[in-house]
Structures are given as C-alpha cells and as structure tokens.
Design a protein around this motif. Structure first.
Motif, PDB file in Angstrom:
ATOM      1  N   ASP A  50       0.817  -1.219   0.000  1.00  0.00           N
ATOM      2  CA  ASP A  50       0.000   0.000   0.000  1.00  0.00           C
ATOM      3  C   ASP A  50       0.848   1.266   0.000  1.00  0.00           C
ATOM      4  O   ASP A  50       0.319   2.380   0.125  1.00  0.00           O
ATOM      5  N   GLY A  51       2.149   1.097  -0.140  1.00  0.00           N
ATOM      6  CA  GLY A  51       3.046   2.238  -0.219  1.00  0.00           C
ATOM      7  C   GLY A  51       3.539   2.763   1.104  1.00  0.00           C
ATOM      8  O   GLY A  51       4.276   3.751   1.152  1.00  0.00           O
ATOM      9  N   ARG A  52       3.152   2.111   2.196  1.00  0.00           N
ATOM     10  CA  ARG A  52       3.597   2.562   3.507  1.00  0.00           C
ATOM     11  C   ARG A  52       5.067   2.209   3.692  1.00  0.00           C
ATOM     12  O   ARG A  52       5.483   1.075   3.445  1.00  0.00           O
ATOM     13  N   SER A 164       3.120   3.074  -4.545  1.00  0.00           N
ATOM     14  CA  SER A 164       2.574   1.755  -4.229  1.00  0.00           C
ATOM     15  C   SER A 164       2.256   0.955  -5.492  1.00  0.00           C
ATOM     16  O   SER A 164       2.271  -0.282  -5.454  1.00  0.00           O
ATOM     17  N   VAL A 167       5.484  -1.296  -6.343  1.00  0.00           N
ATOM     18  CA  VAL A 167       6.208  -2.063  -5.338  1.00  0.00           C
ATOM     19  C   VAL A 167       6.463  -3.488  -5.810  1.00  0.00           C
ATOM     20  O   VAL A 167       7.569  -4.024  -5.680  1.00  0.00           O
TER      21      VAL A 167
END
Length: 727
Positions: A50-52, A164, A167
């Motif tokens: 989710d790009g975290r 995200s 990834v």
C-alpha cells in the motif's frame, strides 16, 4: 507509529501483504533488495504494497532522536513525507546492524548514531527510490532520468502515480550498488528548520509508546534483587522467613554468582515488599571498604607524583620548563563519583519461546551484549535468542555496560525458574542510585608556565582516575600503550595549539564499578581545560575569547571549526559589550564526539549573593544538521544535565557503601534552575557528528568561569554546592 519486532516476526508480517520491497544489506555488507523470501537480506527500508514505508532503525531511542533522524534520511532520499514513514527497531544482528564505529557490536552510544548511519540510510533510501523509478519507467516506457518521487508520488514524462503501484515490480529488481544521493539543493527535509517533527513524540504523549517498564506479559513473575551494600560483597546466606505468607510472594533464591538474592513475586509491589522482609548475610572479605575521603586522597596523591603513563609530550622536560617560567599557575581539581540517574530505572523482561528459546524485551542500548548474555547463561544458541528493543526513559550510558549487568541478573533469575513463565526484572530508584557503575572519580593537577609577556611556555597536565575500559570487551578499541583514551580525551587530543604540553595519567585502583557517563572523559577534562583558560586570562589580562582564539590559529579543520563556534557564541551574547548590569558571564568551548560547542553562562549574584543561572547561550557545529530542532533539544538537555550534576551531585562512600539513595539526596536539575537557553546551530556540509553528549562538557566550566568573574570563588572541586550558594 512505533513498532518492535524480531527478524522472524518482521518477515512474517512482510509476507502478509501482496508485495513487500525490502532494501538493506546482505551479511557481507553489500547493498541488496528483495522480498520476504530473501532470507539473507536484513533491511533498512520496508515498503508495503500500500506504499507505507518503514525505516528499520538500528539505534535505540532513549530520547536522543535517532527514530526521527534515521527516518528523515530515508524519507529525504526516497521522496516521501514524514507522515508517510513509520519506524521499527531492528532485531539483534550485529553482522548487519552493527555500529560501524564500534566494530562487531550493535549498539547506541558515544553520540555515534547519526555519524555511523548517515551514508548507510541515505543509500538505502536512494536505492529504493531508483528501483521504484525504474519500475515505473518500464511500465510507462519512459526514461528513468525523467522521473522522480515527490511526496510519495512518482511523476514525470507526463505521468503520475503513487509509488505503491510499483512495489511488486520493483521488488523483483536488483538493488543498485551505488545509487545517486540527492544533492543538498534538492533537500526538503535534511537541515530544514521546522520541516520535521519528532516521530516518537505522539506516542509518548498519548501513552501508546512502549517502554521497558511497561512490559506486562501474561503470567509473568516480577523479580527484584537484594544487592550487596558494597561492591565485591557476596551472599553468605539469607533468611526469607519474614516474607513467607506475604500476599504475592513466590520465592527467594541466591543468584548463582552470589552477587545478590532474587526475590520473586506476582507483582512489582509484592516483590519490593517481600525483599524488605528478607535478611541477607554478606561476606565482606573482598568488598570495597574505603570511604570517599580516602579515595580522594589517593587520587590527589596520584597527580602529585610521577605519572605511570605519559600520553603526550615529554613530561620531565615540560616540568622543567614550567619550573623555570616567570609566572606559574598551579591548580588541582577533583571530581567525585556520579550516578547516571535516568528517569526510568533499569528493567527488562525475558519471555520463554515455544521452541525452548527466549525473548529479551529491553530498552536495549547494546543489544549484542544482552543477546550474548542470554545465550551464555541460558545455554542457548544465538539464533534461539531474540532481542526486542523498546523505548527507554533515558540512559546516559547506564544501559550500555560491557557486563550487561541487569540483563545478566534477569537471565540468572529466569534460569532458576522452570522457564515456563516470563520473568520481569525491576530495579527501584534506590537500586539505581546505589547500584554502582558510576562515572569514576578523577583528579587533575595542571601547572602552566608563562613568560613575562604572558605567553604559554609549558603546560604540565597530570590526571588520576579509574579506567573505564580496562578489563572490558572495549579495551582493545580504547586502550593504547597502557593509556585508556577515555581518561585523557579532551586534553590529549585538544584542538588548542598549546606549546610545551605534556599529559600524564595514573590509573587508580578499582573503587567501584565504573562506566561511561554522558560525554565520558570530557565530563572532567573540559572543566579543567576551560577553567585553566580563564585562569590564564585573569593572570595575563587577555580577554577570554581573544585568548582562546589565539590558540586556535586555523592550522587544522578542528581549530577552524572550534574558532567558528567561539565567534558565534560571542556574537550571540555581544561579548565585547560586557554582561548586563548586575550579571556576569562565563565562557567555555570544547570539542567532543566530532562536534564543537561553545557556551556562555550568564548569572546574577555571586560573591556574597546566591547565584542564579539567568541564561545559557550555545553555538554548535555538528556537521550537516539533519534535524535542527532535535539538535537544539539535545544541546539543551546536555547543558541541563551537565549543570545539574556540577551544581549539586556526587556519590560518596562510607566504608565502601554509597551514602545517597534517591532524588532527595541526588537531586536532578529543575526547570527553575535555568532562566533560559538559546542555541544556534551552524549550517555545515561536513559529515554529521554527535549531539547527544557534546552539550554537556562546556556547561559546568562556563558556569564556574561566570562565578569567578562575578567575584566568587574559583571552583576546583565539585559539586559546586560545597562552595557556592545557588538560588
């Protein structure tokens, strides 16, 4: 958001997502990337599907700011905001997460967190950026050079998408070995005033931050130790009948090394209460039985005789030059034992694993020491021991000792149970203040010979004190030709160009367990050097700033930088105009842990009136100021720590037994003790250096110099309270 994890737990959580990009290094130190299946990879950066983004922080947080500083480096290079990045403490793995300035140890100390991690974390963030950009370039059919990541968005070539989206593709790529680092003109976070807020502050405010003392595991036992009243005493026997039948009391057992009696209970209060009811017979045959007065006399004798080790110059020739000088300044200084006294006393917890292994929950300043200790005491292979690092409420060096004393106590206490229940060790404040591992006592004698014109002809400097490093695992790194560098640092390696200087050291017989204390040897060497500078200024009539600048001709980078902070603090205070009416100012400047700090303490009172610290001014050059706000906070904290101890604190011994026990007689600095602090942070492109400790050394001598300039006594023996009244 704060997370603690083990390597296995980290990889398990990584596998839970659709794709995870890990960027870090392999065991051989080569920059690498992969997914959760890359078993040989230990990451510094994790980016979930989710790009975290999560920074894997290898230095523990005791208030000094690495959880903010290291995340800043990754956020800057990667191109995300500070709100888009979390942190997690790294698992114990000294092969990968070692402190590059310490050798094969994973640890935090010596103000090295930023100094040893700056390039490492920037490269990891930059590698992740280049991989994500390469993935976007492939998908868009664009040139990677046209793209960049800003605030978590990959943009360029007429396209834009959150990172995200790439990834999964990036996680299959090979990490670049030498990624391009962003240039200073590209920085949005590093060195920018007000751009970054501390990552650990919200969790400390709302109570979600997990400290070592907060650990509460199901079915845990709490253990406190009845410690020996004197160093070296051993348990000869004990009677626990007084605790029998007390609510919550479980049992009491002598530790295998006879250093104390472990008292087990169902709660902390029950354990402390039961300990009070247990009587212990101590074998004092090998215990320390000297009192502080005797130790003081031995140290003073050490600086008045021939030094065992000469660390710098020809002592005999220097002494002869001083003897033949037109004027001689001869001063002796004494510094007592000091406790670390962090707000959170020592504590840690050992949890059994289902496979027979063990987990150490700890505010682990040196995870390697705790890891090895549990492995040895519990007879477990290293891979069956985990160290889960949590926040700590201060340390000032106390949690990082080569014997891992409190980890050892917890391991012995756990080993004496059936190992089915977690065991939490708790030290009380009294245990902490009376528990040894003090800053060692030191004496100095300095004789400076001057010509008729006031020029320095010779400087004979003799030091006596107990070595911190000898006999420890750190000896090889710190002791050379018989000299423990931590005993003479700040004198032998001073930037001042002092002609005819010799430094001699006499090691003192062990008086108690000693340990590095915030700024280590600089705690006493800076005081002596900067007090002597003002004494020379008084004798010659040369202004204190001018005198110091004359000894910093700029022949070395250290001299140039030290002169820079000296001029800056003089400008801050309008030094040449003098102190305001009714006040006096004292100056000190010092180089420690790669950084340069100059301070001016402004006081009211003095002579016949109580002294009040009205304001402290400080200028710091610590290389690239990654987080200016954190730097200011650390310099402020270092100033307060140094002043508070110099004003009031000492540990004294009566026949070997510490006299002080808690904050009523080992009083910490109060906010009301200092009217205000102003800190100027130098802009610099030098490599980052320490800030956690360098604020402490100049603070006490600046205060002493202010007191002398106000007409008070020249304080040569600490604490000051024995000679000076404070408001």
């Amino acid at each position: 958001m704060t997370m603690t994890t083990s390597r296995r737990g980290f990889l398990q959580s990584a596998a839970a997502g659709a794709a995870v990009l890990l960027v870090g290094v392999r065991a051989d130190g080569v920059l690498a990337a992969g997914t959760d299946t890359a078993q040989d990879l230990n990451p510094f950066v994790r980016i979930s599907a989710d790009g975290r983004v999560t920074a894997i922080v290898k230095h523990f947080e005791m208030g000094q700011g690495p959880t903010t500083g290291l995340t800043t480096l990754i956020a800057e290079e990667l191109g995300v905001t500070m709100e888009q990045i979390d942190y997690a403490f790294a698992p114990s793995n000294p092969q990968v997460y070692n402190n590059l300035l310490f050798g094969p140890f994973q640890g935090t100390g010596g103000s090295t967190a930023m100094a040893n991690s700056y390039e490492q974390y920037r490269k990891a963030g930059a590698a992740a950026r280049e991989m994500l950009i390469a993935a976007a370039a492939q998908e868009w059919g664009a040139e990677a050079a046209e793209l960049d990541i800003v605030d978590g968005q990959i943009a360029g070539a007429g396209q834009s998408a959150p990172l995200s989206d790439f990834v999964t593709r990036a996680s299959a790529m090979t990490a670049p070995t030498e990624p391009r680092l962003r240039q200073p003109e590209e920085w949005r976070l590093i060195g920018k005033e007000g751009a970054v807020r501390r990552k650990d502050t919200p969790s400390k405010i709302d109570g979600s931050g997990l400290f070592a003392m907060d650990i509460q595991l199901d079915n845990q036992l709490v253990v406190v130790i009845s410690h020996a009243p004197r160093m070296g005493a051993k348990v000869a026997g004990f009677d626990a009948s007084g605790a029998e039948g007390m609510r919550g009391f479980v049992m009491a057992k002598a530790l295998p090394d006879a250093s104390g009696v472990a008292v087990y209970a169902e709660s902390t209060w029950a354990a402390i209460s039961a300990r009070d009811m247990i009587s212990v017979d101590w074998d004092m045959s090998n215990a320390e039985n000297r009192s502080s007065d005797q130790i003081r006399e031995e140290l003073l004798a050490g600086v008045n005789g021939e030094s065992t080790y000469q660390n710098w110059g020809d002592q005999a020739a220097t002494a002869a030059n001083v003897d033949g000088a037109a004027k001689v300044i001869d001063k002796t200084f004494y510094f007592p034992l000091l406790a670390h006294a962090p707000m959170e006393p020592l504590t840690c917890t050992i949890e059994p694993r289902e496979d027979g292994g063990a987990i150490l929950h700890d505010g682990a300043q040196f995870p390697t020491f705790g890891h090895m200790t549990l492995s040895q005491v519990l007879d477990l292979p290293m891979e069956k021991v985990e160290v889960r690092t949590v926040l700590a409420g201060g340390s000032f060096g106390r949690r990082a000792n080569p014997t891992a004393d409190y980890n050892l106590e917890c391991a012995m206490a756990f080993a004496m149970t059936d190992r089915t229940r977690p065991v939490k060790l708790v030290w009380t404040r009294e245990d902490d203040v009376r528990g040894g591992y003090y800053r060692p006592a030191f004496a100095h004698r300095v004789r400076v010979g001057l010509t008729e014109e006031g020029k320095i002809l010779g400087w004979d400097h003799r030091i006596a004190g107990q070595s911190i490093m000898k006999g420890t695992s750190m000896e090889q790194m710190s002791v050379k030709d018989g000299v423990d560098h931590s005993s003479v640092e700040g004198v032998a390696d001073r930037p001042y160009a002092i002609p005819g200087m010799a430094v001699g050291l006499t090691d003192h017989e062990k008086a108690t367990s000693v340990l590095w204390w915030r700024s280590v040897g600089h705690t006493h060497t800076a005081y002596v050097m900067e007090s002597m500078m003002d004494l020379i200024s008084e004798e010659t009539g040369v202004d204190p700033v001018a005198l110091r600048l004359s000894l910093l001709p700029g022949e070395t980078p250290a001299q140039t930088r030290m002169a820079g902070v000296l001029r800056r603090v003089a400008d801050m205070t309008d030094w040449d105009a003098g102190a305001p009416e009714g006040r006096a100012r004292g100056l000190a400047v010092h180089h420690s842990f790669g950084s340069f700090v100059a301070e001016v303490v402004e006081i009211s009172g003095g002579e016949a009136e109580p002294v009040k610290i009205e304001k402290v001014f400080a200028a710091v050059d610590c290389g690239v100021p990654v987080n200016p706000d954190v730097i200011r906070a650390q310099i402020e904290g270092g100033i307060g720590y140094g002043l508070g101890h110099a004003m009031r604190n000492e540990i004294t011994l009566t026949e070997g037994e510490p006299d002080q026990y808690n904050f009523p007689d080992y009083e910490p600095l109060r906010i009301s003790d200092i009217g205000g602090i102003e800190v100027a942070v130098f802009p610099s492109m030098e490599a980052p250096t320490g800030v956690g400790e360098p604020g402490t050394p100049p603070s006490a001598p600046a205060l002493a110099n202010a007191i002398a300039r106000a007409g008070g006594e020249r304080v040569t023996e600490l604490p000051m309270l024995t000679q000076v009244d404070f408001v």
